[in-house]
Each structure stands twice: as C-alpha cells, then as structure tokens.
Design a protein around this motif. Structure first.
Motif, PDB file in Angstrom:
ATOM      1  N   GLY A 314       0.787  -1.225   0.000  1.00 22.26           N
ATOM      2  CA  GLY A 314       0.000   0.000   0.000  1.00 22.26           C
ATOM      3  C   GLY A 314       0.811   1.263   0.000  1.00 22.26           C
ATOM      4  N   GLN A 315       2.131   1.164  -0.112  1.00 27.30           N
ATOM      5  CA  GLN A 315       2.954   2.367  -0.200  1.00 27.30           C
ATOM      6  C   GLN A 315       2.746   3.019  -1.568  1.00 27.30           C
ATOM      7  OE1 GLN A 315       6.884   1.795   2.310  1.00 27.30           O
ATOM      8  NE2 GLN A 315       6.759   0.213   0.734  1.00 27.30           N
ATOM      9  N   ALA A 316       2.582   4.337  -1.571  1.00 29.50           N
ATOM     10  CA  ALA A 316       2.311   5.052  -2.818  1.00 29.50           C
ATOM     11  C   ALA A 316       3.452   5.993  -3.159  1.00 29.50           C
ATOM     12  CB  ALA A 316       1.008   5.846  -2.706  1.00 29.50           C
ATOM     13  N   ALA A 317       3.986   5.851  -4.362  1.00 27.29           N
ATOM     14  CA  ALA A 317       5.020   6.752  -4.891  1.00 27.29           C
ATOM     15  C   ALA A 317       4.356   7.683  -5.892  1.00 27.29           C
ATOM     16  CB  ALA A 317       6.135   5.947  -5.544  1.00 27.29           C
ATOM     17  N   SER A 318       4.292   8.956  -5.564  1.00 20.57           N
ATOM     18  CA  SER A 318       3.535   9.905  -6.380  1.00 20.57           C
ATOM     19  C   SER A 318       4.367  11.039  -6.946  1.00 20.57           C
ATOM     20  CB  SER A 318       2.396  10.506  -5.540  1.00 20.57           C
ATOM     21  OG  SER A 318       1.652   9.504  -4.884  1.00 20.57           O
ATOM     22  N   GLU A 319       5.669  11.057  -6.659  1.00 27.47           N
ATOM     23  CA  GLU A 319       6.494  12.176  -7.103  1.00 27.47           C
ATOM     24  C   GLU A 319       7.648  11.754  -7.991  1.00 27.47           C
ATOM     25  OE1 GLU A 319       8.714  13.466  -3.205  1.00 27.47           O
ATOM     26  OE2 GLU A 319       6.877  12.360  -2.725  1.00 27.47           O
ATOM     27  N   THR A 320       7.751  10.449  -8.230  1.00 25.00           N
ATOM     28  CA  THR A 320       8.767   9.918  -9.129  1.00 25.00           C
ATOM     29  C   THR A 320       8.086   9.077 -10.200  1.00 25.00           C
ATOM     30  OG1 THR A 320       9.053   8.119  -7.527  1.00 25.00           O
ATOM     31  CG2 THR A 320      10.711   9.872  -7.524  1.00 25.00           C
ATOM     32  N   ILE A 321       8.700   9.017 -11.370  1.00 28.38           N
ATOM     33  CA  ILE A 321       8.218   8.163 -12.451  1.00 28.38           C
ATOM     34  C   ILE A 321       9.384   7.294 -12.894  1.00 28.38           C
ATOM     35  CG2 ILE A 321       7.319   8.087 -14.809  1.00 28.38           C
ATOM     36  CD1 ILE A 321       5.847  10.664 -14.261  1.00 28.38           C
ATOM     37  N   ALA A 322       9.171   5.968 -12.804  1.00 26.62           N
ATOM     38  CA  ALA A 322      10.226   5.007 -13.152  1.00 26.62           C
ATOM     39  C   ALA A 322      11.515   5.287 -12.388  1.00 26.62           C
ATOM     40  CB  ALA A 322      10.479   5.012 -14.654  1.00 26.62           C
ATOM     41  N   GLY A 323      11.365   5.704 -11.130  1.00 23.51           N
ATOM     42  CA  GLY A 323      12.524   5.926 -10.284  1.00 23.51           C
ATOM     43  C   GLY A 323      13.202   7.269 -10.459  1.00 23.51           C
ATOM     44  N   TYR A 325      12.916  11.564 -10.345  1.00 29.60           N
ATOM     45  CA  TYR A 325      12.087  12.630  -9.776  1.00 29.60           C
ATOM     46  C   TYR A 325      11.339  13.388 -10.863  1.00 29.60           C
ATOM     47  CZ  TYR A 325      11.760  13.405  -4.836  1.00 29.60           C
ATOM     48  OH  TYR A 325      11.370  13.324  -3.534  1.00 29.60           O
ATOM     49  N   TRP A 326      10.044  13.608 -10.615  1.00 27.32           N
ATOM     50  CA  TRP A 326       9.188  14.306 -11.561  1.00 27.32           C
ATOM     51  C   TRP A 326       8.549  15.546 -10.949  1.00 27.32           C
ATOM     52  CZ3 TRP A 326       8.571  13.889 -16.677  1.00 27.32           C
ATOM     53  CH2 TRP A 326       7.475  14.520 -17.272  1.00 27.32           C
ATOM     54  N   SER A 327       8.203  15.513  -9.674  1.00 23.50           N
ATOM     55  CA  SER A 327       7.514  16.634  -9.031  1.00 23.50           C
ATOM     56  C   SER A 327       7.994  16.761  -7.588  1.00 23.50           C
ATOM     57  CB  SER A 327       5.997  16.435  -9.112  1.00 23.50           C
ATOM     58  OG  SER A 327       5.623  15.173  -8.575  1.00 23.50           O
ATOM     59  N   SER A 328       7.126  16.502  -6.626  1.00 26.13           N
ATOM     60  CA  SER A 328       7.475  16.415  -5.210  1.00 26.13           C
ATOM     61  C   SER A 328       6.222  15.978  -4.473  1.00 26.13           C
ATOM     62  CB  SER A 328       8.011  17.740  -4.668  1.00 26.13           C
ATOM     63  OG  SER A 328       8.586  17.549  -3.377  1.00 26.13           O
ATOM     64  N   SER A 329       6.239  16.054  -3.143  1.00 24.57           N
ATOM     65  CA  SER A 329       5.122  15.516  -2.364  1.00 24.57           C
ATOM     66  C   SER A 329       3.855  16.344  -2.491  1.00 24.57           C
ATOM     67  CB  SER A 329       5.520  15.423  -0.887  1.00 24.57           C
ATOM     68  OG  SER A 329       6.671  14.634  -0.738  1.00 24.57           O
ATOM     69  N   GLY A 330       4.008  17.675  -2.616  1.00 26.82           N
ATOM     70  CA  GLY A 330       2.825  18.523  -2.672  1.00 26.82           C
ATOM     71  C   GLY A 330       1.974  18.354  -1.429  1.00 26.82           C
ATOM     72  N   LEU A 366       8.069  -1.097  -5.060  1.00 28.71           N
ATOM     73  CA  LEU A 366       8.152   0.097  -5.895  1.00 28.71           C
ATOM     74  C   LEU A 366       9.390   0.020  -6.785  1.00 28.71           C
ATOM     75  CD1 LEU A 366       7.265   2.857  -3.257  1.00 28.71           C
ATOM     76  CD2 LEU A 366       5.729   1.773  -4.923  1.00 28.71           C
ATOM     77  N   THR A 367       9.345   0.727  -7.889  1.00 22.38           N
ATOM     78  CA  THR A 367      10.486   0.793  -8.792  1.00 22.38           C
ATOM     79  C   THR A 367      11.712   1.309  -8.040  1.00 22.38           C
ATOM     80  OG1 THR A 367       8.989   1.314 -10.612  1.00 22.38           O
ATOM     81  CG2 THR A 367      11.327   1.761 -10.963  1.00 22.38           C
ATOM     82  N   PRO A 368      12.875   0.675  -8.214  1.00 23.03           N
ATOM     83  CA  PRO A 368      14.086   1.193  -7.562  1.00 23.03           C
ATOM     84  C   PRO A 368      14.303   2.674  -7.889  1.00 23.03           C
ATOM     85  CG  PRO A 368      14.507  -0.959  -8.513  1.00 23.03           C
ATOM     86  CD  PRO A 368      13.128  -0.559  -8.972  1.00 23.03           C
ATOM     87  N   GLY A 369      14.580   3.464  -6.868  1.00 25.24           N
ATOM     88  CA  GLY A 369      14.758   4.900  -7.042  1.00 25.24           C
ATOM     89  C   GLY A 369      13.511   5.702  -6.739  1.00 25.24           C
ATOM     90  N   SER A 370      12.348   5.037  -6.695  1.00 23.22           N
ATOM     91  CA  SER A 370      11.112   5.742  -6.353  1.00 23.22           C
ATOM     92  C   SER A 370      11.047   5.984  -4.853  1.00 23.22           C
ATOM     93  CB  SER A 370       9.895   4.937  -6.800  1.00 23.22           C
ATOM     94  OG  SER A 370       9.835   4.839  -8.203  1.00 23.22           O
TER      95      SER A 370
END
Length: 426
Positions: A314-323, A325-330, A366-370
């Motif tokens: 149930g862990q959610a990675a919402s600020e990285t794509i394929a490991g 960084y794309w955005s941040s936590s917001g 999760l994808t490594p790096g996420s």
C-alpha cells in the motif's frame, strides 16, 4: 532611495531591495511576477548570493537553468515544467516538503528577505490581491516586505491574500495575459475510475480534488450530487461546472461555510473571469488550507489525488516516475492525513492499472529509485479502472489480495506469485 508608493515604478526598481545573500520568495504557477524576474536576470551581474525559493515554476528561465551561478540561483520545492530539466541537469536544488509546511520551512531555513509576486490592481481602498494565489507567499503578508507586479489581467480574489499599499516596498505595472492550462480530457479509464469514486461520495461531503484527467472526470460525474463543499489546494476549471449545476454550495461546511476554499488556481480565461470579484471564493495560505488538523475538522471530507505506482503493502510513490524525480510531495499526504481523522472522511489515491507500454503500476515493490509519498499506514483507498482496494485496517495479506484484484488482468497471476515469494500471501 525614496519609494513613491502612490504610483508604480519600473521593474528594475526591485534591485534596490535585493541585498547580497538575499532569499527571495516567489509564488508558484500564475503568481510568478514575470517582469520582476526578467529584471533580476537582466541585472544578474549586479547580484551576489541571491536565492529564489519557489514551487512548481511553469516557465523555464535562465536562472533556473543555472545561467548565473553564485549570483542568482533557484531553490525548488516542487518540480514543474520550468524546472524539471534543470534539476535533472544538476542546476538547481529540490527541498523535500509537505506543502502545508512550506511557510514554516522557509522561516526556519532562509532569511525570508522579500517576496516578489504578481497581483491585481489596487482597489479604491488601496488593497492589492494576490489573485490566483495565496499558497505559501500569503503567509508572509505583514512579516516581510513585498514588491508586487500588478497585472491588469489578474483577477481580484478575496481571503487572506490581500495587502495594503502601505505594506509594499514597491510595485510595478504590466498588462500581460495569464498563461492558460486547458483542462485535460479524460479517457474511458478515467471515467470508470471517476464513477467508482462518485458512488462513494455522499451529498454534503467536502472535497479536495487534484488536477488532471481523473479529477476532471470526477468533477463532471458529481453534478447530480447536492450541497457539496470545496476545501482544496488547487482550484481549476472543472469546479465551475459543478458550481453552475448547483451541486457545489458549501452549505454543510463547518469552516468557511458557503465559500469555495483554495490556496491557488490554474486554468483558462473562463476560470479567471469567474474568479474576478467572486465573493464565493476564498483564497487562503497553504499552512491553513492544507493543515491536516484543519482538514480533519470538516466532517465527511473526501480527498482525491493521483499517484504513479503502488506496492502490494500500500505504499504510494507519487512524485517519481520510473525511479526518476518528476515533481514532489505537494499536499497529497496533508489531505490524506486530514481525511483520515475527519468524521466519515475518505481518501482516494487513483492511478491507471498499467502504463502506456503495458507495465503494471501495481507491483510487489516500488520501482528502484522511487520514493514513498504517502505511507502505507495512511493510504485509505486505491482506485484503478478495475475497482477500489480498501486498505485501512487491513492486514498485509488482505492488502495484497485487494490490490491484485484491481491490477491489470494480464499481471494478476505474476503479482500473486510475487506476493507469495515476498511472504505477503501464504
């Protein structure tokens, strides 16, 4: 230097207020004072050790790309289209944060020298409005000097985002169209996800809705509801139709009753025209809007946000794509925690079951790096086009089973085998 506060100055006048080592606070997105930042870049050779602190810059700029090292540098708190490549290239820093804590972080870690912001023209009483924004910047009204870029196109909004002529260090004037962000068009998967959430939202609920295709689909599916409220960080075009349908009134809210609350806005000219002098909209600083303790006071609070991947715990990675960084936590975790403590509250994290290339977005790890944005202990519901996984209060094996059921059918057998190997299923 004597500043005439009763009339505008040239943008370059801001240089008199930027000492060596200054920490400059700039709003996100539409709150960017384009002409003032142009002036800083044009005179960068005269600056030394100046850092500009901001979230989600929309426009790509020379200083963000590292053109003035040691003189004018960018510090980011949420990567946007104007800073993502610069971060990947190593030309700017990214500071992890919860959106609600931005004012606190800035007070603790910077000098908070001055705020530069776009604003609407002063009214007959001498008050400027930060228009489409309150965000973290409005939290500093009365604490630090402001230099404003008054834009004739900026809508006048109300709330704790106004400051008097006597509170500004200076101001200049422009007449520049606001950049527009057209609503993303939902596809069939988005509409299925929206329908699953809409049937779980009761009349009178108070909503926080993110921005994007799934949120737009959800807003469109709620026009048959009644007495919904809005307490959200981002207000976009999708809200207008909900208001015009009579579904969004705010009459059952306990805080800011009958008001649509947000901390920033983005959208099209249609939205900007609707916002202008609209007393039903209240723009408030993010350290109040996003504070989980404030959110929790609203009964039946419903939070809907997007995530990019979820693991079987149930862990959610919402600020990285394929490991990467794309955005941040917001504000995702802010509202998820607030909804958790709201009487009758619910939080939904939404995602497509698979990427465009067919890879599963639900995996045993999760994808490594996420990075984890929302903790497994906080995640409530996860929704894909195949259903809703209710996770709060469930065991690890129950979570894994529920998430596998809403994964893409092509990946369910593999996920089941992976879950057994990881000890999540027995």
């Amino acid at each position: 230097m004597t500043v005439r506060l009763d009339r505008p100055e040239e943008p370059a006048a801001v240089l008199a207020h930027i000492p060596e080592g200054a920490d400059v606070i700039v709003p996100l997105m539409l709150g960017e004072p384009v002409g003032l930042l142009d002036a800083l870049e044009e005179h960068a050779a005269e600056l030394r050790g100046v850092r500009i602190h901001r979230m989600d810059p929309y426009l790509r700029r020379r200083y963000i790309d590292g053109a003035f090292p040691g003189r004018l540098n960018h510090v980011d708190y949420f990567l946007g289209s104007g800073s993502r490549q610069a971060f990947w290239d190593g030309n700017c820093d990214l500071v992890p944060n919860h959106f609600s804590e931005m004012p606190l972080l800035l007070r603790k870690s910077t000098r908070c020298t001055i705020a530069l912001a776009a604003a609407s023209p002063p009214d007959r009483h001498g008050y400027f409005s930060l228009g489409t924004n309150a965000d973290y910047t409005a939290a500093f009204i009365g604490e630090i000097p402001f230099f404003l870029e008054v834009n004739e196109r900026m809508p006048r909004t109300f709330g704790h985002n106004q400051l008097h002529l006597s509170q500004v260090a200076g101001w200049c004037r422009t007449d520049r169209p606001l950049f527009e962000v057209p609503p993303a068009v939902p596809d069939e998967r988005d509409r299925r996800i929206a329908a699953l959430i809409a049937e779980r939202i009761q009349d009178g609920a108070c909503l926080q809705v993110g921005v994007g295709r799934i949120p737009n689909a959800l807003l469109a599916s709620l026009t048959g509801h009644r007495d919904l409220g809005l307490h959200t960080e981002a207000l976009s075009d999708g809200v207008l139709d909900l208001v015009e349908s009579g579904a969004l009134t705010g009459t059952r809210k306990l805080q800011q009753r009958n008001k649509h609350v947000a901390t920033f806005c983005l959208g099209t000219k249609r939205l900007f025209d609707w916002l202008d002098n609209n007393t039903a909209v209240t723009m408030e600083p993010v350290d109040w809007v996003n504070d989980p303790r404030v959110v929790a006071k609203e009964p039946n609070f419903v939070s809907i946000n997007a995530t990019s991947e979820v693991d079987l715990m149930g862990q959610a990675a919402s600020e990285t794509i394929a490991g990467r960084y794309w955005s941040s936590s917001g504000g995702q975790s802010d509202f998820a925690r607030g909804a958790m403590y709201s009487p009758g509250g619910k939080a939904f994290l939404v995602l497509h079951s698979a990427t465009r290339g067919g890879a599963s977005r639900i995996n045993v790890q999760l994808t490594p790096g996420s990075v984890v944005t929302t903790l497994k202990n906080t995640v409530d519901h996860v929704v894909t086009e195949y259903g809703v996984a209710e996770l709060r209060g469930r065991s690890l094996s129950q979570r894994a089973q529920a998430l596998i059921r809403i994964a893409h059918p092509e990946h369910r057998d593999r996920l089941t085998a992976d879950a057994r190997q990881a000890g999540l299923l027995h």
